[in-house]
Design an enzyme around this catalytic site. Structure first.
Site, short mmCIF file in Angstrom:
data_model
loop_
_atom_site.label_atom_id
_atom_site.label_comp_id
_atom_site.label_asym_id
_atom_site.label_seq_id
_atom_site.Cartn_x
_atom_site.Cartn_y
_atom_site.Cartn_z
N GLY A 144 -18.42 -12.31 -21.28
CA GLY A 144 -17.43 -13.38 -21.05
C GLY A 144 -17.78 -14.20 -19.92
NE ARG B 152 -7.68 -15.72 -16.41
CZ ARG B 152 -6.94 -14.72 -16.66
NH1 ARG B 152 -5.73 -14.53 -15.93
NH2 ARG B 152 -7.26 -13.91 -17.68
CB THR C 105 -14.52 -7.83 -28.61
OG1 THR C 105 -13.48 -7.96 -29.69
CG2 THR C 105 -13.86 -8.18 -27.40
CG ASP D 169 -13.36 -7.04 -17.38
OD1 ASP D 169 -13.37 -6.02 -17.80
OD2 ASP D 169 -12.88 -8.13 -17.84
CE1 TYR E 91 -25.96 -3.37 13.81
CE2 TYR E 91 -27.89 -4.01 15.18
CZ TYR E 91 -27.52 -3.75 13.81
OH TYR E 91 -28.16 -3.66 12.94
CG ASN F 82 -22.22 8.60 27.00
OD1 ASN F 82 -21.49 8.85 26.37
ND2 ASN F 82 -22.23 7.71 28.22
NE ARG G 90 -28.44 -1.72 37.27
CZ ARG G 90 -28.12 -0.82 37.62
NH1 ARG G 90 -28.08 -0.36 38.97
NH2 ARG G 90 -28.23 0.24 36.99
C1 UD1 Z 1 -9.42 -7.25 -26.14
C2 UD1 Z 1 -9.13 -6.71 -27.50
C3 UD1 Z 1 -7.41 -6.39 -26.93
C4 UD1 Z 1 -7.36 -5.42 -25.90
C5 UD1 Z 1 -7.94 -5.84 -24.81
C6 UD1 Z 1 -8.12 -5.02 -23.69
C7 UD1 Z 1 -10.17 -7.86 -29.00
C8 UD1 Z 1 -10.14 -8.71 -30.37
N1 UD1 Z 1 -9.06 -7.66 -28.24
O1 UD1 Z 1 -8.79 -8.60 -25.88
O2 UD1 Z 1 -6.88 -5.73 -28.22
O3 UD1 Z 1 -5.88 -5.16 -25.70
O4 UD1 Z 1 -9.46 -6.52 -25.13
O5 UD1 Z 1 -8.57 -5.75 -22.33
O6 UD1 Z 1 -11.03 -6.98 -28.73
N2 UD1 Z 1 -16.49 -10.12 -24.55
C9 UD1 Z 1 -18.17 -10.21 -24.73
N3 UD1 Z 1 -18.50 -11.14 -25.78
C10 UD1 Z 1 -17.66 -12.04 -26.58
C11 UD1 Z 1 -16.22 -11.72 -26.21
C12 UD1 Z 1 -15.89 -10.99 -25.12
O7 UD1 Z 1 -18.69 -9.62 -24.25
O8 UD1 Z 1 -17.84 -12.58 -27.55
C13 UD1 Z 1 -16.24 -9.24 -23.54
C14 UD1 Z 1 -15.44 -10.05 -22.42
O9 UD1 Z 1 -16.52 -10.50 -21.12
C15 UD1 Z 1 -14.83 -8.75 -21.79
C16 UD1 Z 1 -14.43 -7.98 -23.19
O10 UD1 Z 1 -15.36 -8.43 -23.98
O11 UD1 Z 1 -15.43 -7.96 -20.75
C17 UD1 Z 1 -12.96 -8.16 -23.59
O12 UD1 Z 1 -12.93 -9.48 -24.09
P1 UD1 Z 1 -11.54 -10.35 -23.83
O13 UD1 Z 1 -11.88 -11.61 -24.27
O14 UD1 Z 1 -11.16 -10.13 -22.46
O15 UD1 Z 1 -10.81 -9.65 -24.71
P2 UD1 Z 1 -9.00 -9.92 -24.89
O16 UD1 Z 1 -8.93 -11.01 -25.55
O17 UD1 Z 1 -8.56 -9.49 -23.51
#
Ligand code: UD1
Ligand code: MG
Length: 427
Positions: free
Chosen positions: A10, A14, A81, A105, A335, A346, A411
């Site tokens: 991801g 932010r 995901t 994360d 340091y 010492n 010195r």
């Molecule tokens: C996801 C879950 C949600 C859960 C939440 C917990 C799904 C559809 N939803 O939501 O049910 O409550 O996590 O935190 O799974 N990532 C990838 N590749 C992608 C998309 C995401 O590697 O294509 C990684 C992101 O970097 C992140 C993690 O997957 O580390 C979760 O993705 P994120 O989009 O944050 O999930 P949520 O929408 O919060």
């Protein structure tokens, strides 16, 4: 052995940073580093696949140079995901053990919780186990929908949920344990007919139920552990939580921490009982501090520091990559870098080890034997060795080795001009 998949593709918009989200650090360790260490420390998982996408090269380079049992797998483009996890299918074609899925994360997850979670999965003969959590404010999380017999029915994402479903406080914590051979076929059948147009990993729950698998949710005990970092504010909050945990562990082991609010100690620092840490110390990296030491106030240990029993490192003293043997004192304004310092030494106020030549960029070692005394405001220009029992007079610059039990002094001689002030004023 079990495999793990760590989602880290991801964007982390932010964080507002050039650095990929999972490479942000708490002390000297990255967020994804905490996750991999927790996975490795279970002793149950022998290999991890980190799914990378955004700034993949940087994450890949980090993983390669820090972990031998983790490899990165590219997901490009990032279609959700479910799509992310499916990237490991070619690597696990014949694998028939369990796969644990986590996010890169969430640095606060512990190996104890992962172990319990895996034990639960095995104890109920589950094929899909989802870690859940109860939140007073469940907004943005996927909601856990249970059947009347308490088994897991499905997970509904916030954006797809009805008003009634949005009231559910049990959420998907984002950690899963899967019977890989049984779940693998699901990945080629995921669809994108949802509010976000993504391949949802959470759709494997319904798929599992439709295909006669055992599907369960196991609630997490401490919600802190799945705290996910999305901003610099979250990063600071997670650092505080992690630090509080570390300090608690040390206090339970007999370390006195005068002010936990202003003391920072990395997870990789060991400290012996009866050591006192005074307020406003920052201790990062890997360190080993013995018993009966006194550290601070306002001391900075930067890693690879070994302090044997009874060492004092006082206010405004910085120590890096050094070993200080028993009962040695460096109480003020010093340091000490790339040094080996003997017992009962010492180190006077303001002493500096000049370990770095900025022209050659070479760092060199300072060695002090037992019972050495360094006078205040001295500079020890490395590489240099001061042998057992030698004394260095205050304000000296030591550029050559000093033999045992001798006095070294650079010195300039003191000059006293009697009556000089009165003559000056009378002019
Ligand atoms: C996801 C879950 C949600 C859960 C939440 C917990 C799904 C559809 N939803 O939501 O049910 O409550 O996590 O935190 O799974 N990532 C990838 N590749 C992608 C998309 C995401 O590697 O294509 C990684 C992101 O970097 C992140 C993690 O997957 O580390 C979760 O993705 P994120 O989009 O944050 O999930 P949520 O929408 O919060
Ligand atoms: Mg999302």
């Amino acid at each position: 052995m079990i495999k793990s998949v760590i989602l880290a593709a991801g964007k982390g918009t932010r964080m507002k940073s050039k650095t990929p989200k999972v490479l942000h650090q708490i002390f000297d360790k990255t967020l994804v580093g905490y996750v991999i260490d927790a996975v490795n420390n279970t002793g149950l998982i022998d290999e991890s696949f980190v799914i990378v996408g955004h700034q993949a090269e940087r994450v890949e380079e980090y993983i390669k140079s820090n972990y031998t049992n983790a490899k990165t797998v590219l997901q490009s483009p990032q279609l959700g995901t479910g799509h992310a996890v499916s990237m490991v299918c070619p690597y696990l074609e014949d694998f028939d053990g369990e796969v644990v899925i986590l996010c890169g994360d969430t640095p606060l997850i512990t190996s104890e919780t992962l172990k319990k979670f895996i034990e639960y999965h095995k104890s109920v003969n589950s094929d899909i186990t989802v870690m859940s959590a109860i939140f007073d404010n469940p907004t943005n999380y996927g909601r856990i929908i249970r059947n009347s017999d308490n088994s897991l029915n499905s997970i509904v994402e916030e954006k797809d949920a009805t008003d009634e479903q949005k009231k559910i406080k049990e959420v998907n914590a984002g950690i899963y344990c899967l019977n890989w051979a049984k779940i693998k076929p699901a990945f080629s059948q995921l669809k994108t007919n949802n509010a976000q147009g993504e391949y949802y990993l959470t759709d494997i729950i319904e798929w599992g139920n439709n295909n006669g698998l055992s599907v369960n949710a196991n609630p997490l005990e401490n919600n802190e552990e799945i705290f996910g970092i999305n901003s610099k504010i979250h990063l600071a909050e997670a650092s505080k939580i992690l630090n509080r945990r570390t300090l608690q562990k040390h206090m339970e082991n007999g370390v006195t921490i005068v002010d936990p609010e202003t003391t920072w100690i990395s997870t990789e620092t060991e400290i012996g009982a009866d050591t006192i840490i005074y307020p406003s110390c920052y201790i990062s990296g890997k360190n080993k501090i013995g018993s009966d030491c006194k550290i601070g106030p306002f001391a900075h240990l930067r890693g690879d520091v070994i302090l044997e029993d009874g060492v004092k490192v006082g206010n405004f003293v910085e120590v890096k990559k050094s070993t200080i043997h028993k009962n040695t004192n460096a109480c003020h304004l010093s340091y000490i870098g790339d040094s080996e310092i003997g017992e009962r030494v010492n180190i006077g106020a303001g002493t500096i080890t000049a370990n770095y030549n900025p022209l050659t960029k070479v760092k060199s070692k300072t060695t002090l034997g037992n019972d050495v005394k360094i006078g205040s405001n001295s500079v020890l220009v490395a590489p240099v060795e001061i042998k057992d029992g030698a004394n260095v007079g205050a304000l000296s610059v030591i550029t050559k080795n000093v033999p045992e039990w001798s006095l070294a002094l650079t010195r300039s001689p003191l000059k006293v001009v009697e009556g000089w002030v009165k003559r000056f004023l009378n002019k």
